[in-house]
Design a protein around this motif. Structure first.
Motif, PDB file in Angstrom:
ATOM      1  N   ALA A  47      49.175  32.683  72.479  1.00 32.91           N
ATOM      2  CA  ALA A  47      48.806  33.212  71.156  1.00 32.91           C
ATOM      3  C   ALA A  47      47.331  32.941  70.879  1.00 32.91           C
ATOM      4  O   ALA A  47      46.822  31.851  71.160  1.00 32.91           O
ATOM      5  CB  ALA A  47      49.679  32.577  70.080  1.00 32.91           C
ATOM      6  N   ARG A  48      46.660  33.943  70.308  1.00 34.68           N
ATOM      7  CA  ARG A  48      45.239  33.843  70.028  1.00 34.68           C
ATOM      8  C   ARG A  48      44.959  34.153  68.567  1.00 34.68           C
ATOM      9  O   ARG A  48      45.809  34.708  67.869  1.00 34.68           O
ATOM     10  CB  ARG A  48      44.462  34.824  70.924  1.00 34.68           C
ATOM     11  CG  ARG A  48      44.583  34.510  72.398  1.00 34.68           C
ATOM     12  CD  ARG A  48      43.956  35.579  73.257  1.00 34.68           C
ATOM     13  NE  ARG A  48      44.703  36.835  73.183  1.00 34.68           N
ATOM     14  CZ  ARG A  48      44.576  37.834  74.035  1.00 34.68           C
ATOM     15  NH1 ARG A  48      43.728  37.738  75.033  1.00 34.68           N
ATOM     16  NH2 ARG A  48      45.283  38.928  73.887  1.00 34.68           N
ATOM     17  N   ASP A  51      46.442  37.133  66.277  1.00 37.56           N
ATOM     18  CA  ASP A  51      47.686  37.689  66.818  1.00 37.56           C
ATOM     19  C   ASP A  51      48.804  37.707  65.778  1.00 37.56           C
ATOM     20  O   ASP A  51      48.838  36.907  64.850  1.00 37.56           O
ATOM     21  CB  ASP A  51      48.167  36.872  68.025  1.00 37.56           C
ATOM     22  CG  ASP A  51      47.503  37.286  69.325  1.00 37.56           C
ATOM     23  OD1 ASP A  51      46.797  38.310  69.336  1.00 37.56           O
ATOM     24  OD2 ASP A  51      47.697  36.577  70.336  1.00 37.56           O
ATOM     25  N   HIS A  52      49.734  38.631  65.999  1.00 39.20           N
ATOM     26  CA  HIS A  52      50.985  38.668  65.254  1.00 39.20           C
ATOM     27  C   HIS A  52      52.083  38.155  66.188  1.00 39.20           C
ATOM     28  O   HIS A  52      52.280  38.716  67.260  1.00 39.20           O
ATOM     29  CB  HIS A  52      51.289  40.087  64.767  1.00 39.20           C
ATOM     30  CG  HIS A  52      50.398  40.519  63.649  1.00 39.20           C
ATOM     31  ND1 HIS A  52      50.865  40.765  62.380  1.00 39.20           N
ATOM     32  CD2 HIS A  52      49.057  40.733  63.603  1.00 39.20           C
ATOM     33  CE1 HIS A  52      49.859  41.119  61.596  1.00 39.20           C
ATOM     34  NE2 HIS A  52      48.752  41.102  62.317  1.00 39.20           N
ATOM     35  N   VAL A  53      52.765  37.095  65.753  1.00 36.34           N
ATOM     36  CA  VAL A  53      53.698  36.372  66.612  1.00 36.34           C
ATOM     37  C   VAL A  53      55.089  36.385  65.980  1.00 36.34           C
ATOM     38  O   VAL A  53      55.233  36.232  64.763  1.00 36.34           O
ATOM     39  CB  VAL A  53      53.233  34.912  66.823  1.00 36.34           C
ATOM     40  CG1 VAL A  53      54.198  34.168  67.753  1.00 36.34           C
ATOM     41  CG2 VAL A  53      51.815  34.879  67.382  1.00 36.34           C
ATOM     42  N   VAL A  71      46.894  31.082  65.317  1.00 37.37           N
ATOM     43  CA  VAL A  71      46.442  32.457  65.084  1.00 37.37           C
ATOM     44  C   VAL A  71      45.474  32.561  63.917  1.00 37.37           C
ATOM     45  O   VAL A  71      44.796  33.583  63.772  1.00 37.37           O
ATOM     46  CB  VAL A  71      47.637  33.410  64.877  1.00 37.37           C
ATOM     47  CG1 VAL A  71      48.569  33.364  66.076  1.00 37.37           C
ATOM     48  CG2 VAL A  71      48.397  33.089  63.596  1.00 37.37           C
ATOM     49  N   GLY A  75      45.677  36.085  61.582  1.00 40.19           N
ATOM     50  CA  GLY A  75      46.935  36.384  62.250  1.00 40.19           C
ATOM     51  C   GLY A  75      48.132  36.190  61.342  1.00 40.19           C
ATOM     52  O   GLY A  75      47.995  35.920  60.139  1.00 40.19           O
ATOM     53  N   ASP A 116      52.242  40.808  69.121  1.00 40.64           N
ATOM     54  CA  ASP A 116      51.436  40.488  70.298  1.00 40.64           C
ATOM     55  C   ASP A 116      52.113  39.439  71.169  1.00 40.64           C
ATOM     56  O   ASP A 116      51.910  39.411  72.388  1.00 40.64           O
ATOM     57  CB  ASP A 116      50.062  39.951  69.863  1.00 40.64           C
ATOM     58  CG  ASP A 116      49.303  40.935  69.005  1.00 40.64           C
ATOM     59  OD1 ASP A 116      48.912  41.989  69.529  1.00 40.64           O
ATOM     60  OD2 ASP A 116      49.109  40.647  67.800  1.00 40.64           O
ATOM     61  N   VAL A 117      52.883  38.557  70.540  1.00 42.33           N
ATOM     62  CA  VAL A 117      53.542  37.451  71.243  1.00 42.33           C
ATOM     63  C   VAL A 117      54.937  37.270  70.656  1.00 42.33           C
ATOM     64  O   VAL A 117      55.118  37.337  69.436  1.00 42.33           O
ATOM     65  CB  VAL A 117      52.751  36.131  71.088  1.00 42.33           C
ATOM     66  CG1 VAL A 117      53.473  34.975  71.785  1.00 42.33           C
ATOM     67  CG2 VAL A 117      51.334  36.276  71.622  1.00 42.33           C
ATOM     68  N   GLY A 147      51.987  42.656  75.725  1.00 43.83           N
ATOM     69  CA  GLY A 147      52.330  41.493  74.916  1.00 43.83           C
ATOM     70  C   GLY A 147      52.996  40.405  75.743  1.00 43.83           C
ATOM     71  O   GLY A 147      53.562  40.655  76.813  1.00 43.83           O
ATOM     72  N   ARG A 148      52.956  39.159  75.229  1.00 44.71           N
ATOM     73  CA  ARG A 148      53.386  37.998  75.997  1.00 44.71           C
ATOM     74  C   ARG A 148      54.692  37.412  75.446  1.00 44.71           C
ATOM     75  O   ARG A 148      54.875  37.340  74.232  1.00 44.71           O
ATOM     76  CB  ARG A 148      52.280  36.941  75.978  1.00 44.71           C
ATOM     77  CG  ARG A 148      50.982  37.457  76.590  1.00 44.71           C
ATOM     78  CD  ARG A 148      49.842  36.488  76.432  1.00 44.71           C
ATOM     79  NE  ARG A 148      49.493  36.195  75.044  1.00 44.71           N
ATOM     80  CZ  ARG A 148      48.786  36.989  74.258  1.00 44.71           C
ATOM     81  NH1 ARG A 148      48.377  38.186  74.695  1.00 44.71           N
ATOM     82  NH2 ARG A 148      48.481  36.639  73.030  1.00 44.71           N
TER      83      ARG A 148
END
Length: 210
Positions: A47-48, A51-53, A71, A75, A116-117, A147-148
């Motif tokens: 996550a950066r 980002d949207h997690v 984030v 984020g 994103d994650v 995405g991760r």
């Protein structure tokens, strides 16, 4: 670690409904290293800032709050859990960049490519066995291309005596072997596995990309 209900393997471990007790047991289960392990998981998630997690099976929101720091204010972190008491506990402690949603991992109430994650820590074994593949496919669906994904589950100890003791304490979460199961489910859902590893005391993680 999670609290477990004694149910048939096909039923999954079931939801956790007592957040305060869960917090106490988690501290004990992680042998005083819960925060250190959780910080490591945040780093592993990739996550950066901005980002949207999504945290599937967020429980009391412990990991979502750490992800929110990662984030930053640009984020956002969404936690999803099937248990209303857990959601209420998490909401009461959440920063402004966290939101919590009541829902099931096998029917995520989000649009395609929203995040994103996606992370899920000690949650897959709580799902009914027949729903686990569906849940992984849902995680794939809500991730953007590239995405991760980070999935964390329990692993059986190598020592036979320790394994028997863990079976008594963790029970359902170690049967079947979650590392072996995830090695099948994650690629089958469409992900490209990028790495696996272990964290003490008894955690296994798998990293993948959509």
């Amino acid at each position: 670690m999670k609290l477990h209900h004694h149910t048939d393997h096909a039923e999954g471990a079931g939801p956790i409904l007592r957040p305060r007790l869960y917090e106490v047991v988690s501290e004990i289960g992680f042998a005083g290293r819960r925060r250190l392990v959780s910080i490591r998981l945040v780093a592993l998630s990739g996550a950066r800032r901005g980002d949207h997690v999504l945290d599937v099976g967020c429980g009391t929101g412990y990991l979502t709050r750490l992800l929110a720091r990662r984030v930053g204010p640009e984020g956002h972190v969404t936690g999803l859990d099937v248990a209303q008491p857990m959601i209420e506990h998490a909401r009461a402690r959440a920063p402004g960049t966290c939101a919590y949603v009541l829902g099931e991992g096998q029917a995520l109430p989000f649009p395609d490519a929203r995040f994103d994650v996606v992370v899920s820590c000690l949650a897959v074994h709580h799902l009914p066995a027949a729903a686990r593949g569906t849940a992984l496919r849902e995680m794939f669906r809500v991730l953007r291309p590239g995405g991760r994904l980070l999935i964390v589950e329990l692993r059986p100890p190598a020592n036979r005596l320790a394994a028997r003791l863990a079976g008594v304490v963790a029970g359902h979460a170690l049967r079947p072997s979650m590392p072996d199961l995830l090695a099948e489910l994650v690629p089958a859902a469409g992900f490209r596995v990028e790495g696996t590893g272990e964290l003490r005391p008894l955690l296994h993680y798998i990293l993948a990309v959509r």
